[in-house]
Design a protein around this motif. Sequence first.
Motif, mmCIF file in Angstrom:
data_model
loop_
_atom_site.group_PDB
_atom_site.id
_atom_site.type_symbol
_atom_site.label_atom_id
_atom_site.label_comp_id
_atom_site.label_asym_id
_atom_site.label_seq_id
_atom_site.Cartn_x
_atom_site.Cartn_y
_atom_site.Cartn_z
ATOM 1 N N VAL A 90 0.841 -1.201 0.000
ATOM 2 C CA VAL A 90 0.000 0.000 0.000
ATOM 3 C C VAL A 90 0.875 1.249 0.000
ATOM 4 N N GLU A 91 1.910 1.257 0.840
ATOM 5 C CA GLU A 91 2.816 2.400 0.914
ATOM 6 C C GLU A 91 3.569 2.595 -0.403
ATOM 7 N N ASP A 92 3.985 1.504 -1.032
ATOM 8 C CA ASP A 92 4.656 1.596 -2.328
ATOM 9 C C ASP A 92 3.765 2.287 -3.353
ATOM 10 N N PHE A 93 2.498 1.870 -3.394
ATOM 11 C CA PHE A 93 1.593 2.458 -4.369
ATOM 12 C C PHE A 93 1.347 3.933 -4.054
ATOM 13 N N LYS A 94 1.252 4.263 -2.794
ATOM 14 C CA LYS A 94 1.081 5.664 -2.384
ATOM 15 C C LYS A 94 2.245 6.511 -2.902
ATOM 16 N N ILE A 95 3.458 6.004 -2.792
ATOM 17 C CA ILE A 95 4.632 6.739 -3.277
ATOM 18 C C ILE A 95 4.567 6.913 -4.790
ATOM 19 N N ALA A 96 4.194 5.866 -5.507
ATOM 20 C CA ALA A 96 4.104 5.948 -6.972
ATOM 21 C C ALA A 96 3.085 7.010 -7.393
ATOM 22 N N VAL A 97 1.910 7.009 -6.759
ATOM 23 C CA VAL A 97 0.873 7.990 -7.081
ATOM 24 C C VAL A 97 1.350 9.393 -6.711
ATOM 25 N N LEU A 142 -6.309 -1.949 -9.135
ATOM 26 C CA LEU A 142 -6.514 -0.571 -8.699
ATOM 27 C C LEU A 142 -5.710 0.311 -9.637
ATOM 28 N N GLU A 143 -6.370 1.309 -10.206
ATOM 29 C CA GLU A 143 -5.702 2.217 -11.147
ATOM 30 C C GLU A 143 -5.871 3.657 -10.703
ATOM 31 N N PHE A 144 -4.820 4.446 -10.883
ATOM 32 C CA PHE A 144 -4.884 5.895 -10.727
ATOM 33 C C PHE A 144 -4.397 6.496 -12.032
ATOM 34 N N HIS A 145 -5.153 7.446 -12.555
ATOM 35 C CA HIS A 145 -4.780 8.184 -13.760
ATOM 36 C C HIS A 145 -4.622 9.644 -13.341
ATOM 37 N N ILE A 146 -3.439 10.194 -13.540
ATOM 38 C CA ILE A 146 -3.147 11.577 -13.176
ATOM 39 C C ILE A 146 -2.946 12.344 -14.478
ATOM 40 N N ILE A 147 -3.751 13.399 -14.663
ATOM 41 C CA ILE A 147 -3.785 14.108 -15.939
ATOM 42 C C ILE A 147 -3.481 15.583 -15.722
ATOM 43 N N ASP A 148 -2.443 16.064 -16.383
ATOM 44 C CA ASP A 148 -2.107 17.488 -16.299
ATOM 45 C C ASP A 148 -2.237 18.117 -17.679
ATOM 46 N N ARG A 149 -2.156 19.420 -17.722
ATOM 47 C CA ARG A 149 -2.247 20.187 -18.967
ATOM 48 C C ARG A 149 -0.961 20.960 -19.222
ATOM 49 N N GLY A 150 0.159 20.440 -18.742
ATOM 50 C CA GLY A 150 1.455 21.085 -18.961
ATOM 51 C C GLY A 150 1.907 20.945 -20.406
ATOM 52 N N ARG A 191 7.695 3.104 -11.856
ATOM 53 C CA ARG A 191 7.827 1.830 -12.561
ATOM 54 C C ARG A 191 8.026 0.662 -11.587
ATOM 55 N N VAL A 192 8.895 0.826 -10.584
ATOM 56 C CA VAL A 192 9.198 -0.291 -9.686
ATOM 57 C C VAL A 192 8.175 -0.459 -8.568
ATOM 58 N N LEU A 193 7.409 0.586 -8.258
ATOM 59 C CA LEU A 193 6.453 0.505 -7.152
ATOM 60 C C LEU A 193 5.019 0.224 -7.587
ATOM 61 N N SER A 194 4.798 0.093 -8.884
ATOM 62 C CA SER A 194 3.468 -0.274 -9.379
ATOM 63 C C SER A 194 3.625 -1.480 -10.297
ATOM 64 N N ASP A 195 2.519 -2.127 -10.590
ATOM 65 C CA ASP A 195 2.570 -3.291 -11.476
ATOM 66 C C ASP A 195 2.521 -2.888 -12.948
ATOM 67 N N VAL A 255 -0.572 9.999 -16.762
ATOM 68 C CA VAL A 255 0.183 8.893 -16.185
ATOM 69 C C VAL A 255 -0.826 7.931 -15.591
ATOM 70 N N SER A 256 -0.749 6.672 -15.996
ATOM 71 C CA SER A 256 -1.639 5.633 -15.483
ATOM 72 C C SER A 256 -0.809 4.630 -14.702
ATOM 73 N N LEU A 257 -1.178 4.459 -13.435
ATOM 74 C CA LEU A 257 -0.502 3.524 -12.542
ATOM 75 C C LEU A 257 -1.507 2.485 -12.086
ATOM 76 N N ALA A 258 -1.065 1.243 -11.946
ATOM 77 C CA ALA A 258 -1.978 0.201 -11.480
ATOM 78 C C ALA A 258 -1.232 -0.823 -10.631
ATOM 79 N N ILE A 259 -1.974 -1.406 -9.688
ATOM 80 C CA ILE A 259 -1.487 -2.558 -8.949
ATOM 81 C C ILE A 259 -2.555 -3.638 -8.989
#
Length: 148
Positions: free
Chosen positions: A40-47, A78-86, A118-122, A135-139
């Motif tokens: 859980v902590e690993d995924f928190k860091i990735a997000v 579990l997926e998190f998608h983080i979207i910016d407009r940079g 890369r190393v903290l998510s699947d 950026v799409s992260l999943a575990i």
Amino acid sequence: MTAETSFDFEIPARPEYLSLVRSLAVEAAETDTALSRERVEDFKIAVSEATTNAIEAHARACLDESIRIRCTITDDRLEFHIIDRGFGFYPDQIQVLPEPDDPSRLNFERGLGIYLMRVLSDDLEIHSGPHGTEVSLAIRLSSNNSSA
């Protein structure tokens, strides 16, 4: 059939909102009680790394827009998608740095974000262009989680 829960939210592109995103990542990951606390902590860091990059992208582009985040939970993922407009970037053109355990890595103050994601998510996917980055992260959850 896979059950799916999804929610979208936006945060101002300011560092003080990182703790909110971290809390949401933990709460979402803890819906799977089989995940270890370490996982859980690993995924928190990735997000957190992905969100920090989005905040910095907005700062570089002098944007006052919100960062969009989508969280999706299925039976096995579990997926998190983080979207910016940079301004975006080209992930394949990122400078290759020494491995984190190489002593010469100390010569670089930054540059671990994508490596950590890369190393903290699947799964990690980055789609970027001149109008922003997603950026799409999943575990994996439950019995499909071999990294627990």
